[in-house]
Design an enzyme around this catalytic site. Structure first.
Site, PDB file in Angstrom:
ATOM      1  N   ASP A 294      15.099  -6.368   2.171  1.00 46.86           N
ATOM      2  CA  ASP A 294      13.711  -6.420   1.836  1.00 46.86           C
ATOM      3  C   ASP A 294      13.294  -7.604   2.696  1.00 46.86           C
ATOM      4  OD1 ASP A 294      11.234  -5.758   0.797  1.00 46.86           O
ATOM      5  OD2 ASP A 294      11.693  -7.080  -0.675  1.00 46.86           O
TER       6      ASP A 294
ATOM      7  N   ASP B 141       9.688  -9.306   1.938  1.00 43.78           N
ATOM      8  CA  ASP B 141       8.741 -10.308   1.167  1.00 43.78           C
ATOM      9  C   ASP B 141       9.495 -10.613  -0.253  1.00 43.78           C
ATOM     10  OD1 ASP B 141       6.322 -10.438   2.619  1.00 43.78           O
ATOM     11  OD2 ASP B 141       5.993  -8.201   1.856  1.00 43.78           O
TER      12      ASP B 141
ATOM     13  N   ASP C 100       1.587 -10.208   2.484  1.00 46.49           N
ATOM     14  CA  ASP C 100       0.411  -9.738   2.209  1.00 46.49           C
ATOM     15  C   ASP C 100      -0.637 -10.466   1.089  1.00 46.49           C
ATOM     16  OD1 ASP C 100       0.749  -7.405   3.707  1.00 46.49           O
ATOM     17  OD2 ASP C 100       1.229  -6.276   2.043  1.00 46.49           O
TER      18      ASP C 100
ATOM     19  N   ASP D  96       7.852  -2.938   2.659  1.00 46.41           N
ATOM     20  CA  ASP D  96       6.357  -2.500   2.531  1.00 46.41           C
ATOM     21  C   ASP D  96       5.532  -3.474   2.985  1.00 46.41           C
ATOM     22  OD1 ASP D  96       4.543  -0.865   1.819  1.00 46.41           O
ATOM     23  OD2 ASP D  96       4.767  -0.839  -0.484  1.00 46.41           O
TER      24      ASP D  96
ATOM     25  N   ASP E 298      14.306  -7.726  -3.856  1.00 41.88           N
ATOM     26  CA  ASP E 298      13.907  -8.269  -5.201  1.00 41.88           C
ATOM     27  C   ASP E 298      12.901  -7.315  -5.978  1.00 41.88           C
ATOM     28  OD1 ASP E 298      10.889  -9.243  -4.665  1.00 41.88           O
ATOM     29  OD2 ASP E 298      11.784  -8.761  -3.031  1.00 41.88           O
TER      30      ASP E 298
END
Length: 241
Positions: A8, A10, A19, A99, A179
């Site tokens: 992942d 972030d 973001d 994402d 996470d």
């Protein structure tokens, strides 16, 4: 015979959420309340589209956003981990499923010279339009009811592994390092040889811990980490096997 490492972005590679970090570019470093309140669960990408439009309308330029994003700190031990993977690229393939968006991830990987560590990055496509506004689109459409509508990380992972298999690349195991809540779906589909590595104290780890208390079945082993250096130790153990 390689191991596939899935990251992942972030709060895993970087120690924050890109973001929410970008909000520091806004006037007074905050969003207007009606914009903040416009978020609907499962529609984060649409919300971020509105945030980026607001920043553009307020005159926030690309170089300013880039400065902010590339100043995000890496998670503890992550630089060491990525250097370790680079030295052992003959043993690992490495992908990001995130994402966030393609512009932010590209900026960070470029600024830190870690682009070469990753074979592929799967994320929401983003670009600056002719007005200098950052626009972002959903990565794909899917039918998984556990995931936000723009991205099911499990669908992405399964498709990637299948494509690799068609090219004759068969992974001995998958190690999934993440996470967040949207990492739960792919992790629960991991197999017996695979390793789920949730970050300590974050949603993924809390969810997996709750699942094991409820005796919900999971095939993979689970190894919790706080620093990238702990991940190195486990990878060293796996490649010796």
């Amino acid at each position: 015979m390689k191991i596939l490492l899935v990251f992942d972005f972030d709060n895993t590679i970087i120690d924050d959420n890109s973001d929410t970090w970008i909000v520091q570019c806004a006037p007074e470093k905050k969003l207007p309340i009606e914009l903040r309140d416009s978020y609907e669960k499962g529609f984060w990408t649409e919300f971020m589209g509105r945030v980026f439009k607001y920043l553009g309308d307020e005159g926030v330029r690309e170089d300013e956003m880039k400065r902010a994003v590339t100043s995000m700190p890496f998670t503890l031990g992550m630089v060491e981990l990525l250097n370790f993977i680079r030295k052992n690229k003959d043993k690992f393939d490495c992908i990001i499923i995130s994402d966030s968006n393609s512009v932010f991830i590209d900026w960070v990987l470029e600024a830190t010279s870690f682009r070469d560590v990753f074979d592929k990055v799967f994320t929401n496509p983003a670009a600056f339009d002719s007005n200098g506004h950052l626009t972002v689109e959903n990565y794909h459409a899917h039918s998984c009811n556990r995931c936000p509508k723009n991205l099911c990380k499990n669908v992405v992972l399964v498709e990637f592994v299948d494509k690799q298999l068609q090219k004759g690349v068969n992974y001995t195991r998958i190690v999934y390092i993440g996470d967040g809540g949207n990492d739960v779906c792919p992790v629960t589909f991991l197999k017996k040889n695979d390793v789920a590595m949730p970050r300590r104290g974050y949603t993924l780890q809390k969810t997996l811990s709750r699942m094991s208390h409820n005796l919900e079945p999971m095939e993979s082993s689970v190894i919790v980490w706080s620093s990238g250096v702990e991940i190195i130790s486990h990878l060293q153990f796996l490649i010796k096997e």
